[in-house]
Design a protein around this motif. Structure first.
Motif, PDB file in Angstrom:
ATOM      1  N   LYS A 155      42.874  16.524   1.862  1.00 56.94           N
ATOM      2  CA  LYS A 155      42.795  15.163   1.352  1.00 56.94           C
ATOM      3  C   LYS A 155      42.929  15.188  -0.156  1.00 56.94           C
ATOM      4  O   LYS A 155      42.206  15.905  -0.848  1.00 56.94           O
ATOM      5  CB  LYS A 155      41.467  14.503   1.741  1.00 56.94           C
ATOM      6  CG  LYS A 155      41.328  13.062   1.237  1.00 56.94           C
ATOM      7  CD  LYS A 155      42.407  12.137   1.798  1.00 56.94           C
ATOM      8  CE  LYS A 155      42.293  10.716   1.267  1.00 56.94           C
ATOM      9  NZ  LYS A 155      43.349   9.831   1.776  1.00 56.94           N
ATOM     10  N   GLY A 161      33.117  17.090  -0.894  1.00 59.51           N
ATOM     11  CA  GLY A 161      34.100  16.802   0.150  1.00 59.51           C
ATOM     12  C   GLY A 161      33.523  16.553   1.528  1.00 59.51           C
ATOM     13  O   GLY A 161      34.255  16.230   2.465  1.00 59.51           O
ATOM     14  N   THR A 179      34.036  12.932   2.773  1.00 62.05           N
ATOM     15  CA  THR A 179      35.471  12.695   2.964  1.00 62.05           C
ATOM     16  C   THR A 179      35.939  13.243   4.307  1.00 62.05           C
ATOM     17  O   THR A 179      36.713  12.595   5.025  1.00 62.05           O
ATOM     18  CB  THR A 179      36.278  13.327   1.819  1.00 62.05           C
ATOM     19  OG1 THR A 179      35.819  12.802   0.571  1.00 62.05           O
ATOM     20  CG2 THR A 179      37.762  13.048   1.964  1.00 62.05           C
ATOM     21  N   ARG A 234      34.693  10.932   7.029  1.00 59.21           N
ATOM     22  CA  ARG A 234      35.455   9.688   7.069  1.00 59.21           C
ATOM     23  C   ARG A 234      36.865   9.911   7.640  1.00 59.21           C
ATOM     24  O   ARG A 234      37.437   9.009   8.258  1.00 59.21           O
ATOM     25  CB  ARG A 234      35.530   9.075   5.670  1.00 59.21           C
ATOM     26  CG  ARG A 234      34.177   8.517   5.207  1.00 59.21           C
ATOM     27  CD  ARG A 234      34.257   7.973   3.793  1.00 59.21           C
ATOM     28  NE  ARG A 234      35.168   6.837   3.672  1.00 59.21           N
ATOM     29  CZ  ARG A 234      34.854   5.593   3.978  1.00 59.21           C
ATOM     30  NH1 ARG A 234      33.633   5.306   4.408  1.00 59.21           N
ATOM     31  NH2 ARG A 234      35.735   4.616   3.837  1.00 59.21           N
ATOM     32  N   GLU A 254      39.430   7.334   6.346  1.00 60.35           N
ATOM     33  CA  GLU A 254      40.296   7.938   5.325  1.00 60.35           C
ATOM     34  C   GLU A 254      41.476   8.585   6.039  1.00 60.35           C
ATOM     35  O   GLU A 254      41.319   9.171   7.119  1.00 60.35           O
ATOM     36  CB  GLU A 254      39.560   9.007   4.499  1.00 60.35           C
ATOM     37  CG  GLU A 254      38.424   8.494   3.634  1.00 60.35           C
ATOM     38  CD  GLU A 254      38.910   7.743   2.397  1.00 60.35           C
ATOM     39  OE1 GLU A 254      40.140   7.702   2.160  1.00 60.35           O
ATOM     40  OE2 GLU A 254      38.055   7.191   1.692  1.00 60.35           O
TER      41      GLU A 254
END
Length: 353
Positions: free
Chosen positions: A11, A41, A44, A47, A53
């Motif tokens: 990401k 992270g 993230t 998600r 994301e």
């Protein structure tokens, strides 16, 4: 095949990469915790599993199906947020029923499921209350029930306890773990609290700057950290510099005094400097028994912490902390006393830099 299979997940936000080639296999019914500081992270990744994301690269498979680019509504996952995210204009029962209504379930089924969830979180008497009429712990239970009501394949928890006070956190994390075991649901939990992760997880992923520094059972993460970051982030630890004298035999020197490490020294060259770790609870005061390491030093500080007495011993330029159980019949040692400290060879961990 693993229930959740994450392969080379990446990401980036513009030129900044926040997750680097992350891969992991999660088995059905496992409770996995992502542990690390802010910005590492962990959220993230959570998600991206949820679909909130979009992955910049890699693949996420859920129960064998590729869900990497599916919207959240088509992944059948339940999400519990740090800030509860309850609808303030809805009662507890209406909040729990929300996802079922969106899915257009029959009214009788919705009513039965809401009652089941209220019983599960032990709040049946609060069905008609609004969020503002409840404590933070009660609101988080309702958020958990709402996520579980739709029978998700996976439960995702994004630091759900961080806004609560210490006693409620301990109680609620035990409830979450008991519910997870009762339902057998695969769960991914994000936290920056090492005690939370150690106490409720089947496995822990310690994240550092977008990478997994180490994955393993709580016992392994705490007792056998593989990197300096994991060793310093999880638990209280003595980090010391050592010189490698004989790599094959595990012989090291700490402040000019010889010790032996059971594992890890062989990865370093003779004469190299390495970092070693030693847990305070592994160190004792007194002459060593057969096969144990010993270091000589002076007691520099004694801190009474109730059940534990923490002692700091100065060994050359290094300071080594150790924990003693409080014994009312034996007063703690005095500052300035010359002592020998001892520890097992297995307890001296040579870290990968």
């Amino acid at each position: 095949m693993s229930f959740i299979d994450i392969r080379n997940l990446k990401k980036s936000f513009g030129p900044t990469t926040v997750v680097h080639d992350f891969s992991m296999a999660i088995e059905k019914g496992e409770f996995i915790s992502f542990l690390g500081p802010s910005g590492c992270g962990k959220t993230t990744i959570l998600r991206m599993i949820a679909g909130f994301e979009t992955a910049s690269g890699g693949e996420i498979r859920l129960a064998g199906a590729d869900v990497t680019h599916l919207p959240p509504a088509r992944r059948n996952v339940g999400m519990v947020f740090q800030a509860y995210a309850l609808f303030p204009n809805m009662t507890v029962a209406e909040n729990i029923a929300f996802g079922l209504k969106v899915a257009q379930k029959p009214q009788a089924e919705i009513k039965a499921r809401v009652e089941e969830m209220l019983a599960l979180i032990k709040l049946p008497q609060l069905a008609d209350r609004y969020p503002y009429q409840m404590s933070g712990g009660q609101q988080q239970r309702v958020a958990l029930a709402r996520a579980l009501a739709v029978r998700p394949q996976v439960l995702l928890l994004d630091e759900p306890l961080s806004a609560l006070d210490a006693k409620i956190r301990v109680s609620l994390r035990e409830d979450i773990r008991n519910l997870q075991r009762e339902l057998g649901i695969t769960t991914v939990f994000v936290t920056h609290d090492q005690e939370e992760a150690l106490s409720i997880s089947d496995r822990i992923v310690v994240m550092n700057e977008g990478r997994a520094d180490q994955m393993g059972r709580p016992f392994e993460i705490y007792n056998y950290p593989q990197t300096r970051f994991v060793a310093s982030f999880v638990g209280t630890l003595n980090l010391l510099k050592a010189t490698v004298v004989d790599p094959s035999a595990g012989r090291l020197e700490i402040e000019g005094q010889g010790v032996i490490a059971e594992h890890g020294a062989e990865a370093h060259a003779r004469g190299a400097t390495c970092t070693v770790a030693l847990r305070p609870e592994a160190v004792t005061i007194g002459e060593p028994g057969p096969g144990r390491n010993a270091l000589s030093g002076l007691i520099e500080e004694v801190a009474f912490l109730g059940a534990i007495v923490r002692v700091r011993v100065r060994v050359g330029t290094a300071a080594i902390s150790l924990d003693l159980f409080n014994d009312p019949t034996s007063p703690p040692p005095e500052r300035g006393t010359a002592v020998t400290i001892a520890f097992d060879r297995d307890d001296l961990l040579v870290l990968k830099d």
